[in-house]
Design a protein around this motif. Structure first.
Motif, PDB file in Angstrom:
ATOM      1  N   VAL A 241      40.151  54.198  45.471  1.00 29.27           N
ATOM      2  CA  VAL A 241      40.387  53.399  46.374  1.00 29.27           C
ATOM      3  C   VAL A 241      38.958  51.782  46.925  1.00 29.27           C
ATOM      4  N   ALA A 242      37.773  52.354  46.320  1.00 28.94           N
ATOM      5  CA  ALA A 242      36.746  51.568  46.572  1.00 28.94           C
ATOM      6  C   ALA A 242      36.906  50.588  45.412  1.00 28.94           C
ATOM      7  N   GLU A 243      36.470  51.645  44.226  1.00 26.54           N
ATOM      8  CA  GLU A 243      36.737  50.641  42.989  1.00 26.54           C
ATOM      9  C   GLU A 243      37.641  49.771  43.168  1.00 26.54           C
ATOM     10  N   GLU A 244      38.775  50.058  43.327  1.00 30.71           N
ATOM     11  CA  GLU A 244      40.109  48.743  43.011  1.00 30.71           C
ATOM     12  C   GLU A 244      39.954  47.808  43.530  1.00 30.71           C
ATOM     13  N   ILE A 245      39.711  48.495  44.837  1.00 33.83           N
ATOM     14  CA  ILE A 245      39.436  47.093  46.136  1.00 33.83           C
ATOM     15  C   ILE A 245      38.284  46.187  45.517  1.00 33.83           C
ATOM     16  N   ILE A 246      37.645  46.607  45.342  1.00 35.29           N
ATOM     17  CA  ILE A 246      35.863  46.004  44.855  1.00 35.29           C
ATOM     18  C   ILE A 246      36.601  45.117  43.812  1.00 35.29           C
ATOM     19  N   ARG A 247      36.930  45.504  42.924  1.00 34.51           N
ATOM     20  CA  ARG A 247      37.698  45.065  41.531  1.00 34.51           C
ATOM     21  C   ARG A 247      38.555  43.745  41.627  1.00 34.51           C
ATOM     22  N   ARG A 248      39.442  44.424  42.358  1.00 40.17           N
ATOM     23  CA  ARG A 248      40.307  43.349  42.719  1.00 40.17           C
ATOM     24  C   ARG A 248      40.411  42.399  43.334  1.00 40.17           C
ATOM     25  N   ASP A 249      39.100  42.350  44.423  1.00 40.15           N
ATOM     26  CA  ASP A 249      38.559  41.247  45.271  1.00 40.15           C
ATOM     27  C   ASP A 249      37.873  40.712  44.288  1.00 40.15           C
ATOM     28  N   LEU A 250      36.714  41.248  43.709  1.00 41.23           N
ATOM     29  CA  LEU A 250      35.904  40.626  43.420  1.00 41.23           C
ATOM     30  C   LEU A 250      36.479  39.821  41.857  1.00 41.23           C
ATOM     31  N   MET A 251      37.572  39.638  41.009  1.00 41.32           N
ATOM     32  CA  MET A 251      38.653  39.125  39.609  1.00 41.32           C
ATOM     33  C   MET A 251      39.642  37.995  41.313  1.00 41.32           C
ATOM     34  N   SER A 252      39.824  38.428  42.411  1.00 41.47           N
ATOM     35  CA  SER A 252      40.362  37.047  43.375  1.00 41.47           C
ATOM     36  C   SER A 252      38.917  36.125  43.289  1.00 41.47           C
ATOM     37  N   MET A 253      38.157  36.146  43.834  1.00 42.50           N
ATOM     38  CA  MET A 253      36.791  35.451  43.962  1.00 42.50           C
ATOM     39  C   MET A 253      36.647  34.940  43.023  1.00 42.50           C
ATOM     40  N   VAL A 254      36.837  35.660  40.985  1.00 38.68           N
ATOM     41  CA  VAL A 254      35.622  34.671  40.680  1.00 38.68           C
ATOM     42  C   VAL A 254      37.051  33.685  39.830  1.00 38.68           C
ATOM     43  N   TYR A 255      38.609  33.865  40.082  1.00 34.68           N
ATOM     44  CA  TYR A 255      39.530  32.810  39.568  1.00 34.68           C
ATOM     45  C   TYR A 255      39.631  31.732  40.644  1.00 34.68           C
ATOM     46  N   ASP A 256      39.644  32.599  41.623  1.00 34.11           N
ATOM     47  CA  ASP A 256      39.123  30.638  42.884  1.00 34.11           C
ATOM     48  C   ASP A 256      38.418  30.101  42.779  1.00 34.11           C
ATOM     49  N   ALA A 257      37.435  30.551  42.713  1.00 34.15           N
ATOM     50  CA  ALA A 257      36.425  30.091  42.429  1.00 34.15           C
ATOM     51  C   ALA A 257      35.458  29.111  41.012  1.00 34.15           C
ATOM     52  N   ALA A 258      36.302  29.773  40.151  1.00 31.91           N
ATOM     53  CA  ALA A 258      37.123  28.790  38.731  1.00 31.91           C
ATOM     54  C   ALA A 258      37.159  27.664  38.643  1.00 31.91           C
ATOM     55  N   ALA A 259      38.690  27.414  39.679  1.00 27.43           N
ATOM     56  CA  ALA A 259      39.521  26.525  40.017  1.00 27.43           C
ATOM     57  C   ALA A 259      39.024  25.458  40.588  1.00 27.43           C
ATOM     58  N   ALA A 260      38.404  25.779  41.858  1.00 27.36           N
ATOM     59  CA  ALA A 260      36.894  25.207  42.702  1.00 27.36           C
ATOM     60  C   ALA A 260      35.890  24.484  41.845  1.00 27.36           C
ATOM     61  N   ARG A 261      36.123  25.092  40.888  1.00 24.63           N
ATOM     62  CA  ARG A 261      34.225  24.446  39.553  1.00 24.63           C
ATOM     63  C   ARG A 261      35.623  22.890  38.901  1.00 24.63           C
ATOM     64  N   MET A 262      36.503  23.757  38.234  1.00 24.15           N
ATOM     65  CA  MET A 262      37.364  23.192  37.882  1.00 24.15           C
ATOM     66  C   MET A 262      37.720  21.376  38.309  1.00 24.15           C
ATOM     67  N   MET A 263      37.665  21.758  39.452  1.00 26.03           N
ATOM     68  CA  MET A 263      38.569  20.427  40.284  1.00 26.03           C
ATOM     69  C   MET A 263      37.364  19.997  41.191  1.00 26.03           C
ATOM     70  N   ARG A 264      36.025  20.594  40.789  1.00 24.42           N
ATOM     71  CA  ARG A 264      34.787  19.967  42.179  1.00 24.42           C
ATOM     72  C   ARG A 264      34.894  19.769  42.765  1.00 24.42           C
ATOM     73  N   LEU A 265      35.973  21.066  43.726  1.00 22.11           N
ATOM     74  CA  LEU A 265      35.716  20.672  44.906  1.00 22.11           C
ATOM     75  C   LEU A 265      35.132  21.489  45.426  1.00 22.11           C
ATOM     76  N   PRO A 266      34.836  22.237  47.076  1.00 14.29           N
ATOM     77  CA  PRO A 266      34.629  23.560  47.538  1.00 14.29           C
ATOM     78  C   PRO A 266      35.351  24.581  47.623  1.00 14.29           C
ATOM     79  N   MET A 267      34.982  25.456  48.420  1.00  9.88           N
ATOM     80  CA  MET A 267      36.045  26.858  48.210  1.00  9.88           C
ATOM     81  C   MET A 267      35.717  27.268  49.800  1.00  9.88           C
TER      82      MET A 267
END
Length: 442
Positions: A241-267
């Motif tokens: 349970v812990a591994e799947e939640i951590i991995r899921r949230d890590l990936m979501s945060m990275v994809y959101d951060a990537a979108a913010a970097r591409m737009m040059r906007l804060p997140m």
């Protein structure tokens, strides 16, 4: 009438250079007149409607940020983005965030950039509409969510844009590094953190019904992150349970951060990267970064829809308030360059904005009190209000109140009263004062 209004709103957005409130699923909703759950499920029985849904999703699956304003925008991250994995898709579960978290961002920003219903996800979902009630439920709830945003006016402050959904290892590490999370991409990092959480007793598993289990992490820094359901005979292990939640949230945060970097906007995110033991990057935060975690108590008491309506009614006063807010935050950053964005925002409110609002309220109260005292006891509150309105709109109308009342009118004080109100209108805190008044009259 509704179609004419939608055309007018879209024309205004196109003229302004962005398409706030424009999502490809709205086109399907309008074409098939589907704005509620039951109607949506009925429409999905039609092959033509399903084919059109797939066509729109396929046509709008690319990543394009050319319509996103570079100023006044913030990217919605984990816990705020409506299409994040792990977030319940029903409007009932989404609505608290729509009514509160988006509103908090609109204390400062003009637009919240989010993906919303994923075009790429819908291309996979359409194939299961015939034999999977979950798929039909998901579409119906997405329709309800988008309709809620539109009817409340919130959609005028939301810009929908697709976010990245996959990277090669090199680019995943690069974007994780922008969050200070590159160490978490190591093969052993997630399992190691999962074991730490299990040892700390923070991983919980509940049996919801026979062969249905719900696992989650009871760690405050995972606020905004949901657990996972497991349909199986025996309970999943706490480590899994812990591994799947951590991995899921890590990936979501990275994809959101990537979108913010591409737009040059804060997140902005409800789930802080601190739960990955990230240390804050060196250097002082920017005003926009502080604004992503800023919460003005008076404005937080309004729903997002109420705040949007107030901003539309008091546009000039909001702009004056935002200038003052920006200056207060900038001053607090200079004063506390090593503090966290949340701490800086709190200092800006407590030491600058809150005292300025109190001063405005004191001046207005004294102004009103002075008027009533000078008026004497001969004027009731209602009569005074009528008299004041008469003097302001048509001074000659005061005579109609009668000689006795007219003789008691303190015209000099009335003039001073309205001079004080005009000065209040020029105050940068007037928008907050109006927000407080809106709460007392709601």
């Amino acid at each position: 009438m509704m179609d004419r209004w939608r055309t007018h709103e879209r024309a205004k957005m196109e003229e302004s250079g962005n398409l706030a409130g424009s999502h490809w699923l709205y086109a399907w909703m309008d074409e098939f007149d589907a704005t509620d759950a039951q109607t949506t499920k009925e429409r999905l029985k039609s092959p033509r409607a399903v084919e059109r849904l797939n066509e729109l999703a396929s046509r709008n699956s690319s990543i394009d940020y050319s319509h996103v304003p570079l100023a006044g925008s913030v990217v919605a991250g984990l816990g705020i983005e409506t299409d994040e994995p792990g977030i319940c898709g029903s409007l009932k579960c989404r609505q608290p965030s729509l009514d509160s978290d988006i509103g908090s961002l609109l204390h400062y920003f003009d637009y919240v950039v989010m993906q919303g219903p994923s075009a790429r996800g819908y291309q996979r979902l359409v194939a299961n509409l015939d034999n999977d009630w979950h798929a039909r439920f998901d579409v119906a709830q997405d329709v309800l969510c988008l309709q809620y945003l539109r009817t409340t006016g919130i959609s005028n402050h939301v810009i929908f844009a697709n976010k990245p959904s996959c990277f090669c290892d090199e680019h995943f590490k690069e974007h994780a590094g922008s969050l200070g999370l590159e160490a978490m991409t190591d093969a052993e990092a997630v399992p190691d953190m999962a074991r730490q959480l299990v040892r700390s007793g923070l991983v919980k598993i509940e049996e919801r019904r026979p062969e249905l289990w719900y696992g989650y992490i009871a760690e405050p820094l995972f606020f905004g992150s949901l657990g996972r359901n497991y349909s199986q005979k025996s309970a999943p292990t706490e480590t899994l349970v812990a591994e799947e939640i951590i991995r899921r949230d890590l990936m979501s945060m990275v994809y959101d951060a990537a979108a913010a970097r591409m737009m040059r906007l804060p997140m902005a995110s409800l789930a802080s990267p601190e739960f990955f033991n990230r240390e804050r990057s060196a250097g002082r935060p920017t005003v926009d970064e502080v604004a992503t975690s800023l919460k003005i108590p008076i404005l937080s008491n309004l729903t997002t829809a109420q705040l949007v309506q107030l901003r539309e009614r008091e546009t000039a006063h909001f702009e004056a308030f935002r200038v003052a807010l920006r200056e207060a935050v900038a001053t607090s950053i200079e004063k506390l360059p090593e503090a966290s964005p949340h701490q800086i925002g709190e200092v800006a409110w407590q030491e600058q904005l809150k005292p300025a609002l109190a001063d405005l309220e004191r001046r207005l109260a004294n102004n009103r009190k002075s008027l009533l005292l000078t008026s004497g006891t001969a004027l009731t509150m209602g009569t005074a209000a009528t008299a004041i309105a008469s003097v302001v709109t048509a001074p000659w109308a005061a005579a109609m109140l009668g000689a006795a009342v007219a003789s008691t009118l303190p015209l000099g004080q009335i003039s001073e009263y309205f001079k004080g109100r005009q000065q209040a209108n020029l105050s940068s805190m007037y928008f907050l004062w109006k927000a407080r008044k809106a709460q007392t009259h709601s």
